[in-house]
Design an enzyme around this catalytic site. Structure first.
Site, PDB file in Angstrom:
ATOM      1  N   LYS A 103       0.382  35.099  16.677  1.00 39.39           N
ATOM      2  CA  LYS A 103       0.820  36.257  17.468  1.00 39.39           C
ATOM      3  C   LYS A 103       2.139  35.902  18.137  1.00 39.39           C
ATOM      4  O   LYS A 103       2.217  34.885  18.828  1.00 39.39           O
ATOM      5  CB  LYS A 103      -0.202  36.561  18.581  1.00 39.39           C
ATOM      6  CG  LYS A 103      -1.554  37.059  18.117  1.00 39.39           C
ATOM      7  CD  LYS A 103      -2.418  37.352  19.334  1.00 39.39           C
ATOM      8  CE  LYS A 103      -3.863  37.689  18.945  1.00 39.39           C
ATOM      9  NZ  LYS A 103      -4.740  37.790  20.111  1.00 39.39           N
TER      10      LYS A 103
ATOM     11  N   SER B 126      -5.006  43.491  24.539  1.00 41.51           N
ATOM     12  CA  SER B 126      -3.614  43.419  24.992  1.00 41.51           C
ATOM     13  C   SER B 126      -2.714  44.198  24.029  1.00 41.51           C
ATOM     14  O   SER B 126      -1.813  44.909  24.461  1.00 41.51           O
ATOM     15  CB  SER B 126      -3.146  41.965  25.053  1.00 41.51           C
ATOM     16  OG  SER B 126      -3.959  41.230  25.921  1.00 41.51           O
TER      17      SER B 126
ATOM     18  N   HIS C  98     -10.152  41.171  30.170  1.00 40.01           N
ATOM     19  CA  HIS C  98     -10.106  39.748  30.527  1.00 40.01           C
ATOM     20  C   HIS C  98     -10.649  39.528  31.948  1.00 40.01           C
ATOM     21  O   HIS C  98     -11.419  38.600  32.201  1.00 40.01           O
ATOM     22  CB  HIS C  98      -8.659  39.236  30.529  1.00 40.01           C
ATOM     23  CG  HIS C  98      -7.978  39.215  29.200  1.00 40.01           C
ATOM     24  ND1 HIS C  98      -6.828  39.917  28.950  1.00 40.01           N
ATOM     25  CD2 HIS C  98      -8.272  38.563  28.046  1.00 40.01           C
ATOM     26  CE1 HIS C  98      -6.430  39.693  27.712  1.00 40.01           C
ATOM     27  NE2 HIS C  98      -7.289  38.885  27.134  1.00 40.01           N
TER      28      HIS C  98
END
Ligand code: ADP
Length: 160
Positions: free
Chosen positions: A43, A130, A19
């Site tokens: 999520k 992630s 990111h």
């Protein structure tokens, strides 16, 4: 000349070097860059939105044209609210493509004036996500190549 504004949306649960690479490279190209934490309904989050924002803010403090937000509605509404006409997303692999195509097509239908631009991941970061980082952290393995030290510390606190 008018101010150029772009939005980088995502879950950032938590922020990774992948990111940060996209944020760093985009910050060079726009007057204002707005990082926006959105809730992704598919999520379930590990970090709270407040925790994610804190971790992002610490990661981008070297960039003075980057602001971090969170938003509970549609991304295009957030863009309207702050007057941004560009959305930036990162692309890692072909597997990202289908989801991103659906997302971009939907956003275009919802607001024709907002353009989505894609930035290819730097090869060093193409495998970082992630979720993979969280999996590694949960097994107490070293994540220092994937996230900055303050994020590694937060992961350690969360999992161990
Ligand atoms: P989302 O749930 O919206 O996919 P993420 O936090 O997973 O949110 O990702 C936010 C944005 O950052 C997406 O555009 C994603 O493709 C991009 N991104 C995530 N990891 C990387 C990486 N390693 N390299 C490049 N872009 C990445």
């Amino acid at each position: 000349m008018s101010t150029t504004k772009a939005v980088i949306p995502g879950s950032f649960d938590p922020i990774t070097y992948g990111h940060i690479d996209i944020i760093d490279r985009s910050a060079n190209r726009f007057d204002e860059l707005h990082v926006c934490v959105l809730r992704n309904s598919s999520k379930s989050g590990t970090f709270s939105v407040e925790e994610r924002i804190e971790l992002i803010e610490e990661s981008v403090k070297h960039l003075d044209n980057v602001t971090v937000h969170h938003f509970n509605g549609l991304l295009v509404d957030f863009c309207n609210e702050i007057g941004a006409e560009t959305i930036i997303r990162g692309l890692r692999a072909v597997s990202d493509f289908e989801y991103e195509l659906r997302l971009t097509s939907m956003n275009k239908k919802l607001n024709h004036d907002v353009e989505t631009m894609y930035m290819m991941t730097s090869t060093n970061y193409s495998f970082i996500s992630s979720s993979i980082v969280k999996e590694v952290a949960a097994y107490k393995a070293d994540v220092s190549n994937f996230v900055p030290p303050h994020v590694a510390k937060a992961l350690d606190k969360k999992f161990n």
